[in-house]
Design a protein around this motif. Structure first.
Motif, PDB file in Angstrom:
ATOM      1  N   MET A  34      46.686  50.593  28.923  1.00  0.00           N
ATOM      2  CA  MET A  34      46.916  52.036  29.009  1.00  0.00           C
ATOM      3  C   MET A  34      45.958  52.733  28.059  1.00  0.00           C
ATOM      4  N   GLY A  35      45.564  53.936  28.438  1.00  0.00           N
ATOM      5  CA  GLY A  35      44.619  54.656  27.585  1.00  0.00           C
ATOM      6  C   GLY A  35      44.805  56.154  27.635  1.00  0.00           C
ATOM      7  N   TRP A  36      44.224  56.812  26.652  1.00  0.00           N
ATOM      8  CA  TRP A  36      44.151  58.272  26.606  1.00  0.00           C
ATOM      9  C   TRP A  36      42.677  58.685  26.629  1.00  0.00           C
ATOM     10  N   PHE A  37      42.410  59.678  27.432  1.00  0.00           N
ATOM     11  CA  PHE A  37      41.086  60.270  27.508  1.00  0.00           C
ATOM     12  C   PHE A  37      41.241  61.774  27.374  1.00  0.00           C
ATOM     13  N   ALA A  95      45.895  57.252  31.307  1.00  0.00           N
ATOM     14  CA  ALA A  95      45.335  56.392  32.342  1.00  0.00           C
ATOM     15  C   ALA A  95      45.902  54.986  32.225  1.00  0.00           C
ATOM     16  N   ALA A  96      45.934  54.294  33.356  1.00  0.00           N
ATOM     17  CA  ALA A  96      46.461  52.931  33.395  1.00  0.00           C
ATOM     18  C   ALA A  96      45.512  52.036  34.173  1.00  0.00           C
ATOM     19  N   ALA A  97      45.369  50.813  33.676  1.00  0.00           N
ATOM     20  CA  ALA A  97      44.454  49.873  34.309  1.00  0.00           C
ATOM     21  C   ALA A  97      45.152  48.559  34.611  1.00  0.00           C
ATOM     22  N   ARG A  98      44.779  47.952  35.741  1.00  0.00           N
ATOM     23  CA  ARG A  98      45.304  46.636  36.074  1.00  0.00           C
ATOM     24  C   ARG A  98      44.556  45.552  35.322  1.00  0.00           C
ATOM     25  N   TYR A 111      39.742  52.292  34.797  1.00  0.00           N
ATOM     26  CA  TYR A 111      41.148  52.666  34.885  1.00  0.00           C
ATOM     27  C   TYR A 111      41.480  53.047  36.326  1.00  0.00           C
ATOM     28  N   ASP A 112      42.624  52.555  36.791  1.00  0.00           N
ATOM     29  CA  ASP A 112      42.972  52.679  38.197  1.00  0.00           C
ATOM     30  C   ASP A 112      43.841  53.892  38.513  1.00  0.00           C
TER      31      ASP A 112
END
Length: 124
Positions: A34-37, A95-98, A111-112
């Motif tokens: 998970m991330g913040w942009f 944002a979330a990534a697999r 990020y997906d």
């Protein structure tokens, strides 16, 4: 599919604090990072912070002031922002990534899923 909803943005004076939240729903078991942009007017989207089971990563501009965390039981990620500066003014996106990498990826293209964003304004 995964749905992400940010909250917690607002107007704050320089030196103040805000905590952003990102609630995720849907196929959350497929998410590893998970991330913040953030994106300021007229600028490109930039990395702020990210987290996965391997650890965390921060942009140099926020290191020491922002803290990313998550509560897996609540399917929620947080961004605690302290000592805010006018330069932190932007729309903040969750944002979330697999995918999984060490350190967590800084690249938006990896990020997906993305939230709609929450606005943060820091006045001088």
């Amino acid at each position: 599919q995964v749905q992400l909803v940010e909250s917690g943005g607002g107007l704050v004076q320089a030196g103040g604090s805000l905590r952003l939240s990102c609630a995720r729903s849907g196929r959350t078991f497929s998410i590893y990072t998970m991330g913040w942009f953030r994106q300021a007017p007229g600028k490109e989207r930039e990395f702020v912070a990210a987290i996965n089971n391997g650890g965390t990563d921060y942009a140099d501009s926020v290191k020491g002031r922002f803290t990313i965390s998550r509560d897996n039981a609540k399917n929620t990620m947080y961004l605690q922002m302290n000592s805010l500066k006018p330069g932190d003014t932007a729309d903040y996106y969750c944002a979330a990534a697999r995918g999984f990498s060490l350190p967590p990826s800084r690249r938006p293209s990896l990020y997906d899923y993305w939230g709609q964003g929450t606005q943060v304004t820091v006045s001088s």
